[in-house]
Design an enzyme around this catalytic site. Structure first.
Site, short mmCIF file in Angstrom:
data_model
loop_
_atom_site.label_atom_id
_atom_site.label_comp_id
_atom_site.label_asym_id
_atom_site.label_seq_id
_atom_site.Cartn_x
_atom_site.Cartn_y
_atom_site.Cartn_z
N GLU A 143 41.70 4.61 -24.42
CA GLU A 143 40.06 4.92 -24.17
C GLU A 143 39.59 3.77 -23.47
O GLU A 143 39.07 2.97 -24.16
CB GLU A 143 39.20 5.67 -25.10
CG GLU A 143 40.05 6.72 -25.90
CD GLU A 143 39.71 7.07 -27.33
OE1 GLU A 143 38.34 7.47 -27.36
OE2 GLU A 143 40.46 6.84 -28.06
N HIS B 267 39.52 11.17 -23.02
CA HIS B 267 40.11 11.21 -24.45
C HIS B 267 41.70 11.86 -24.36
O HIS B 267 42.03 12.73 -25.24
CB HIS B 267 39.26 11.88 -25.36
CG HIS B 267 39.71 11.32 -26.91
ND1 HIS B 267 40.89 11.43 -27.73
CD2 HIS B 267 39.02 10.49 -27.52
CE1 HIS B 267 40.68 11.00 -28.49
NE2 HIS B 267 39.58 10.09 -28.70
N HIS C 137 31.81 10.28 -30.89
CA HIS C 137 32.02 10.91 -29.66
C HIS C 137 31.13 11.92 -29.12
O HIS C 137 31.36 12.86 -28.89
CB HIS C 137 33.37 11.73 -29.88
CG HIS C 137 34.62 10.80 -29.92
ND1 HIS C 137 34.68 9.35 -29.25
CD2 HIS C 137 35.70 10.74 -30.32
CE1 HIS C 137 35.76 8.76 -29.56
NE2 HIS C 137 36.41 9.67 -29.98
#
Length: 389
Positions: free
Chosen positions: A354, A218, A144
């Site tokens: 996502e 997210h 991420h």
């Protein structure tokens, strides 16, 4: 228009509509006023970062009273309130009551993720014969965007016009070699709250040097307002294949059919049906934390997923131009986080959908590319529609 005024008008309109054609003129007038209610955006201070930067919280409200609170830090959706089947409003995303919670250890609640959503194996990739080293922050891999990804920066935010409802534009330039990524990357993300109860995320990026990009959002959802875990939620994923992973959650490179496996969500089913710890196919990650390969053309807006919670009646559809969707069942929530209103986020108290390119694409030649070159424009759109079923 202030929220208190808006809510009063909304209630007045509901009362007028319930009495039918025989409503007195005063009620008819209130109903007309409610019908003229406009979507609004309000802003307020939401604390200060250790750097001294001020964080702003924006409240987006559509003409139906659906409300999204979003802050400049991380583009984080801190609250999203929608009605249940009885008209009761609940906050259906996980998060914290104040900025401090987001500055401490947090599992990316509600944030913009970049430069690369999901994992890159061993924090390494190669472009034009040059190997780049990224932060290793998850089981020996890069996750991420690294130690200070897009979820941990204060974005420049402004209201922008939209025919659909109200919209906020988040902008920043990620400098060359930020978190190890090459190129100055100009990023724009627009959040739009539509009057049809949709929440749209539109992503655009350009670069001055060959790089990789994979942006996503997210938010953790619990359509029952965090009153229970999410195992009774029903999920459909428009995908006949998923991407198996190894013990560090890195793709093996295979695209495997979902048929005959716990990963088959081609027909809507409860999340908890096949998620037991004894199921060895879900051992890595302790549940669902995989990318599904969407069936339709990723260049067109397509239905990617649906979710439904029968107790509240809330449902959501997810549409995207991305080729994949990561379904995460909140496996690492373990009761150590106390969220909004003192709610303890126990195991599997939220799920994520996502939309994105595939994990580790820079190291997987057979996957759709995430490379971005100077002169090209990265552009993807995801839309979530909320309704009562």
């Amino acid at each position: 228009m202030k929220n208190s005024i808006f809510n009063s008008l909304l209630v007045a309109g509901i009362v007028a509509m319930t009495v039918g054609c025989s409503a007195p003129k005063s009620q008819e007038k209130e109903e007309t006023t409610e019908e003229m209610a406009k979507a609004t955006i309000a802003s307020e201070p939401f604390g200060e970062l250790p750097t001294g930067e001020k964080v702003t919280l924006f409240t987006m409200t559509n003409a139906n009273g659906v409300e999204a609170k979003v802050m400049s830090y991380g583009g984080i959706i801190t609250s999203f309130k929608t009605p249940d089947k009885n008209g009761n409003m609940d906050d259906i995303v996980l998060g914290y009551d104040n900025l401090q919670g987001y500055l401490e250890t947090t599992p990316y609640f509600g944030a913009i993720i970049g430069r690369y959503g999901n994992r890159i194996a061993k924090g390494k990739f190669t472009i034009d014969g040059v190997e780049y080293d990224l932060a290793v922050n998850n089981i020996g891999n890069h996750l991420h965007g690294g130690l200070a990804g897009f979820d941990k920066v204060n974005w420049n935010v402004k209201e922008v016009p939209s025919e659909k409802g109200v919209a906020l534009e988040f902008k920043r330039t990620s400098p060359d070699m930020e978190e190890g990524y090459p190129g100055n990357l100009d990023v724009t993300v627009v959040y739009t709250l539509g009057d049809d109860n949709t929440l749209e995320f539109d992503y655009t990026a350009t670069t001055d040097k060959n790089t990789v990009v994979n942006l996503t959002q997210h938010s953790y959802f619990n359509l029952n307002g965090s009153k229970s875990d999410i195992l009774d939620h029903e999920i459909m994923l428009n995908a006949d294949q998923f991407i198996p992973v190894d013990e560090t959650l890195i793709p093996t490179g295979e695209l495997r059919p979902v048929a005959g496996t716990p990963f088959d969500f081609t027909q809507s089913k409860k999340i908890g049906v096949e998620i037991s710890a004894e199921n060895q196919q879900l051992a890595y990650g302790g549940g669902y934390d995989h990318c599904w390969v969407l069936n339709d053309d990723p260049k067109e807006m397509m239905l990617a997923a649906t979710a439904y919670e029968p107790n509240s009646g809330r449902a959501m559809d997810v549409y995207t131009t991305e080729p994949g969707i990561q379904f995460y069942s909140g496996n690492f929530l373990d009761g150590t986080i106390t969220g909004k209103n003192g709610v303890v986020y126990n195991h599997r108290y939220g799920f994520c959908l996502e939309t994105q390119h595939f994990p580790d694409s820079p190291n997987q030649e057979s996957f759709p590319t995430t490379n971005l070159a100077p002169g090209e424009t990265y552009h993807t759109t995801t839309l979530m529609k909320f309704y009562i079923k």
